[in-house]
Scaffold this active site. Structure first.
Site, PDB file in Angstrom:
ATOM      1  N   GLU A  24      -7.763  -4.803   7.875  1.00 13.88           N
ATOM      2  CA  GLU A  24      -8.087  -5.740   6.790  1.00 13.88           C
ATOM      3  C   GLU A  24      -8.796  -6.972   7.311  1.00 13.88           C
ATOM      4  OE1 GLU A  24      -4.879  -6.483   4.059  1.00 13.88           O
ATOM      5  OE2 GLU A  24      -5.944  -8.143   3.079  1.00 13.88           O
ATOM      6  N   ASP A  83       4.057   0.641   0.586  1.00 13.39           N
ATOM      7  CA  ASP A  83       4.240  -0.449   1.548  1.00 13.39           C
ATOM      8  C   ASP A  83       5.721  -0.737   1.759  1.00 13.39           C
ATOM      9  OD1 ASP A  83       1.889  -1.466   2.633  1.00 13.39           O
ATOM     10  OD2 ASP A  83       1.452  -2.700   0.876  1.00 13.39           O
ATOM     11  N   ASP A 106       2.321  -3.830  -1.488  1.00 12.71           N
ATOM     12  CA  ASP A 106       3.181  -4.973  -1.785  1.00 12.71           C
ATOM     13  C   ASP A 106       2.367  -6.108  -2.405  1.00 12.71           C
ATOM     14  OD1 ASP A 106       1.853  -5.729   0.497  1.00 12.71           O
ATOM     15  OD2 ASP A 106       3.643  -6.284   1.638  1.00 12.71           O
ATOM     16  N   SER A 107       1.043  -5.861  -2.586  1.00 15.66           N
ATOM     17  CA  SER A 107       0.226  -6.768  -3.401  1.00 15.66           C
ATOM     18  C   SER A 107       0.746  -6.787  -4.838  1.00 15.66           C
ATOM     19  CB  SER A 107      -1.248  -6.353  -3.367  1.00 15.66           C
ATOM     20  OG  SER A 107      -1.380  -4.965  -3.609  1.00 15.66           O
TER      21      SER A 107
END
Ligand code: KIV
Length: 273
Positions: free
Chosen positions: A191, A92, A53-54
Site C-alpha cells: 500500500e 482482515d 478493517d477499513s
C-alpha cells in the site's frame, strides 16, 4: 443482472491466484462489508473480496481502523460470505488480535475462520509479526500479507503519506516481503509506496502482489469499494480512480423521493394495495 459476469464461474482459490500470475492475468480485488454490495461485486466477477478493517472508517465512521473489534469484523465477514459464490474472500484480522503473541493470534484466526467460513486472512506487518504468521499458517489458514502503509500503525507513522521513499525503509519492506513469502503467505498487499519499488518487489517474488497506490508494475489492484464507487466524496488520494459517482446518484435519488413524498406524489395508485 450484470453484463460483466465472468464466464469462468469456478470458485477462486489461493492456488488459482498463483496460476493467474503465472499466466500473466491481472488480479482484481475490492473490499466489501455487507451482503448486498458483496453480491453485486461478486456477480460482476471480481477475483478477491476483502472484508477490510477499513469497515472501521467507511461503515462505522471512525477516523482510523484501530477501533474495529473482532466481533464486528466477524459480523461483516459473515454477511459477505453469505453473498459470495465465486470470489476468494479474505478477512482482515483487526488491530490487537494478532500482535500480542502467536497463541492469541492463532486462536483469533481460528475463530474468524470457524464463524465466517471465509477463505483466508490478511495481517499487516513484516518481521515483527512473523511468529503469528507462522502459527496461523501452521493451523492451515492461508494468509495474505500487507506491507507499506499499514493503517493499523498510523499512530506510529503519524501520517497517511507515501511509505518506503527512503532506502532503509524500502530495504526493510523488500526484506519483509521475502520473509512473508518464505513463511508461506499466498499473496501480499503493498500500500502507498513508490511505483518503482512496487514493481521491483513484485518481480522478485513468486507470489502475486496486489497494490493500492503501488503503481502498475504489480500483479493486481485493490480499492475500497465505497471510494471507487464515488460514495466517499471527500477522499481524493492520487491513487484512487472513481468508476461512478454514487454520492451524487444517491443524493439525487433521496432528493427526488423527499420531493415526491412532500408533494403527495408517492405512492401513486399503482404503488398501493
Ligand atoms: O482494509 C482495507 O480496506 C485494506 C485495503 C486498503 C487493502 O486493507
Amino acid at each position: 443482472m450484470s453484463k460483466y459476469i465472468v464466464e469462468d464461474t469456478r470458485k477462486v482459490t489461493t492456488h488459482r491466484l498463483i496460476e493467474m500470475k503465472r499466466k500473466g492475468e491481472k488480479i482484481a480485488m475490492l473490499t466489501a462489508y455487507d451482503f448486498t454490495m458483496a453480491s453485486i461485486i461478486d456477480a460482476a466477477g471480481v477475483d478477491i473480496i476483502l472484508v477490510g478493517d477499513s469497515a472501521s472508517n467507511v461503515m462505522a465512521g471512525n477516523i482510523t481502523t484501530l477501533p474495529i473489534t473482532l466481533d464486528q469484523m466477524i459480523y461483516h465477514a459473515k454477511s459477505v460470505v453469505r453473498a459470495v459464490k465465486r470470489a476468494l474472500v479474505v478477512v482482515d484480522m483487526p488491530f490487537g488480535t494478532y500482535q500480542v503473541n502467536a497463541d492469541e493470534a492463532v486462536k483469533n484466526a481460528i475463530r474468524i475462520m470457524k464463524e465466517t467460513h471465509a477463505d483466508a486472512l490478511k495481517l499487516e506487518g513484516g518481521e515483527e509479526i512473523l511468529p503469528s504468521v507462522r502459527k496461523i499458517l501452521d493451523a492451515g489458514i492461508p494468509i495474505m500479507g500487507h506491507l507499506g502503509l499499514t493503517p493499523q500503525s498510523i499512530n506510529k507513522f503519524g501520517t497517511y503519506g507515501v511509505r518506503a521513499k527512503d532506502e532503509a525503509e524500502a530495504a526493510k519492506l523488500s526484506h519483509d516481503a521475502h520473509l512473508l513469502q518464505d513463511a508461506g503467505c499466498f499473496s501480499l498487499v503493498l500500500e502507498k509506496i513508490p511505483a518503482t519499488l512496487g514493481e521491483k518487489v513484485a518481480q522478485s517474488l513468486e507470489v502475486p502482489i496486489i497494490g493500492i497506490g503501488a503503481g502498475g508494475g504489480v500483479y493486481g489492484q485493490v480499492l475500497v469499494c465505497t471510494d471507487m464507487l464515488g460514495m466517499t466524496a471527500d477522499f481524493t488520494p492520487r491513487f484512487l480512480r472513481r468508476y461512478a459517482d454514487l454520492n451524487t446518484v444517491i443524493s439525487d435519488a433521496v432528493g427526488n423521493y423527499i420531493k415526491d413524498v412532500k408533494a403527495s406524489d408517492f405512492p401513486n395508485e399503482k404503488e398501493q394495495y
